[in-house]
Design an enzyme around this catalytic site. Structure first.
Site, PDB file in Angstrom:
ATOM      1  N   CYS A 292       4.115 -18.521  33.809  1.00 22.04           N
ATOM      2  CA  CYS A 292       4.980 -18.578  34.886  1.00 22.04           C
ATOM      3  C   CYS A 292       5.437 -16.956  35.301  1.00 22.04           C
ATOM      4  CB  CYS A 292       6.267 -19.226  34.387  1.00 22.04           C
ATOM      5  SG  CYS A 292       6.985 -18.685  32.732  1.00 22.04           S
TER       6      CYS A 292
ATOM      7  N   HIS B 129      15.638 -16.715  43.981  1.00 22.07           N
ATOM      8  CA  HIS B 129      14.508 -15.933  44.166  1.00 22.07           C
ATOM      9  C   HIS B 129      13.213 -16.770  43.829  1.00 22.07           C
ATOM     10  CE1 HIS B 129      15.175 -15.891  40.012  1.00 22.07           C
ATOM     11  NE2 HIS B 129      14.131 -15.646  39.621  1.00 22.07           N
TER      12      HIS B 129
ATOM     13  N   HIS C 278       6.731 -14.280  38.869  1.00 25.06           N
ATOM     14  CA  HIS C 278       7.482 -14.051  40.289  1.00 25.06           C
ATOM     15  C   HIS C 278       6.403 -13.259  40.992  1.00 25.06           C
ATOM     16  CE1 HIS C 278      10.665 -14.160  37.156  1.00 25.06           C
ATOM     17  NE2 HIS C 278      11.406 -14.886  38.217  1.00 25.06           N
TER      18      HIS C 278
ATOM     19  N   GLU D 114      19.146 -18.290  35.615  1.00 26.31           N
ATOM     20  CA  GLU D 114      17.997 -18.811  36.576  1.00 26.31           C
ATOM     21  C   GLU D 114      18.438 -19.732  37.594  1.00 26.31           C
ATOM     22  OE1 GLU D 114      15.178 -17.520  35.939  1.00 26.31           O
ATOM     23  OE2 GLU D 114      14.312 -18.252  34.335  1.00 26.31           O
TER      24      GLU D 114
ATOM     25  N   GLU E 232      15.959 -20.301  40.834  1.00 25.49           N
ATOM     26  CA  GLU E 232      14.545 -20.016  41.316  1.00 25.49           C
ATOM     27  C   GLU E 232      14.066 -21.039  42.457  1.00 25.49           C
ATOM     28  OE1 GLU E 232      12.610 -17.615  38.029  1.00 25.49           O
ATOM     29  OE2 GLU E 232      12.022 -19.627  37.882  1.00 25.49           O
TER      30      GLU E 232
ATOM     31  N   GLU F 213      -1.066 -12.519  31.351  1.00 29.92           N
ATOM     32  CA  GLU F 213      -0.438 -13.037  30.253  1.00 29.92           C
ATOM     33  C   GLU F 213      -1.455 -13.811  29.623  1.00 29.92           C
ATOM     34  OE1 GLU F 213       2.675 -16.026  31.308  1.00 29.92           O
ATOM     35  OE2 GLU F 213       3.787 -14.313  32.348  1.00 29.92           O
TER      36      GLU F 213
ATOM     37  N   HIS G 108      18.617 -11.734  37.841  1.00 33.62           N
ATOM     38  CA  HIS G 108      18.788 -12.892  36.786  1.00 33.62           C
ATOM     39  C   HIS G 108      20.490 -12.561  36.047  1.00 33.62           C
ATOM     40  CE1 HIS G 108      14.253 -13.246  36.483  1.00 33.62           C
ATOM     41  NE2 HIS G 108      14.698 -14.633  36.391  1.00 33.62           N
TER      42      HIS G 108
END
Length: 177
Positions: free
Chosen positions: A65, A30, A67, A110, A112, A85, A24
């Site tokens: 959200c 990514h 990764h 960001e 992504e 979460e 980041h």
């Protein structure tokens, strides 16, 4: 410890790995995912990111959200983060993918390859206060107006996804879950 994430090319082929903070800071492409959970009335579950998150803290966003980690399947990672979460799991269906790039206010970047999943859940979540400070169910017909009236309180990726959807897309998502 810094999470090690999957670096990808513009076709989502893995090309390496790096630490989340480094990714980041340097803006490396990514793999990521965004989950949209609906109830039986068609309301979307939004979460407010915890104030302690290192980016986009205190902003409203989609249901969940995150990764995938190196060696972790994309959908398995989505289920893992939903539990971490929001305190629940539900069946998920992948509906789209897109690449986005944004410079955040704290000079993080960001970049992504974001995979979008949808799911249905009809109970109240049990939020992890280290990750999420609040949640609400929002009527989709009112969501664009909410975002347009206060765009600075929503995450960049959430606005990009919502603004890219037609009402037909949203209706199709409802049929798929």
């Amino acid at each position: 410890m810094d999470e090690i994430l999957v670096l990808v090319d513009k076709h989502d082929n893995p090309i390496g790995s790096a630490g989340k903070a480094d990714i980041h800071q340097k803006g490396m492409l990514h793999r990521a995912f965004s989950i949209f959970v609906f109830d039986n009335k068609g309301n979307l579950l939004l979460q407010k990111r915890a104030a302690t998150k290192y980016h986009s803290a205190g902003l409203w966003t989609n249901s969940c959200c995150g990764h995938p980690r190196v060696g972790e399947a994309l959908e398995a990672a989505a289920h893992r983060r939903l539990g971490e979460e929001m305190g629940f799991d539900c069946p998920l269906k992948k509906v789209s993918s897109f690449i986005y790039h944004a410079i955040l206010p704290n000079n993080l970047i960001e970049y992504e390859y974001d995979h979008v999943f949808i799911g249905r859940f009809d109970k109240e979540p049990i939020i992890n206060l280290d990750e999420v400070s609040d949640y609400k169910w929002v009527n989709l017909l009112k969501l664009r107006a909410l975002i347009n009236n206060a765009p600075d309180v929503y995450t960049v990726w959430f606005k990009k996804i919502i603004n890219g959807l037609s009402y037909q897309d949203i209706e199709e998502w409802q049929r798929l879950i």
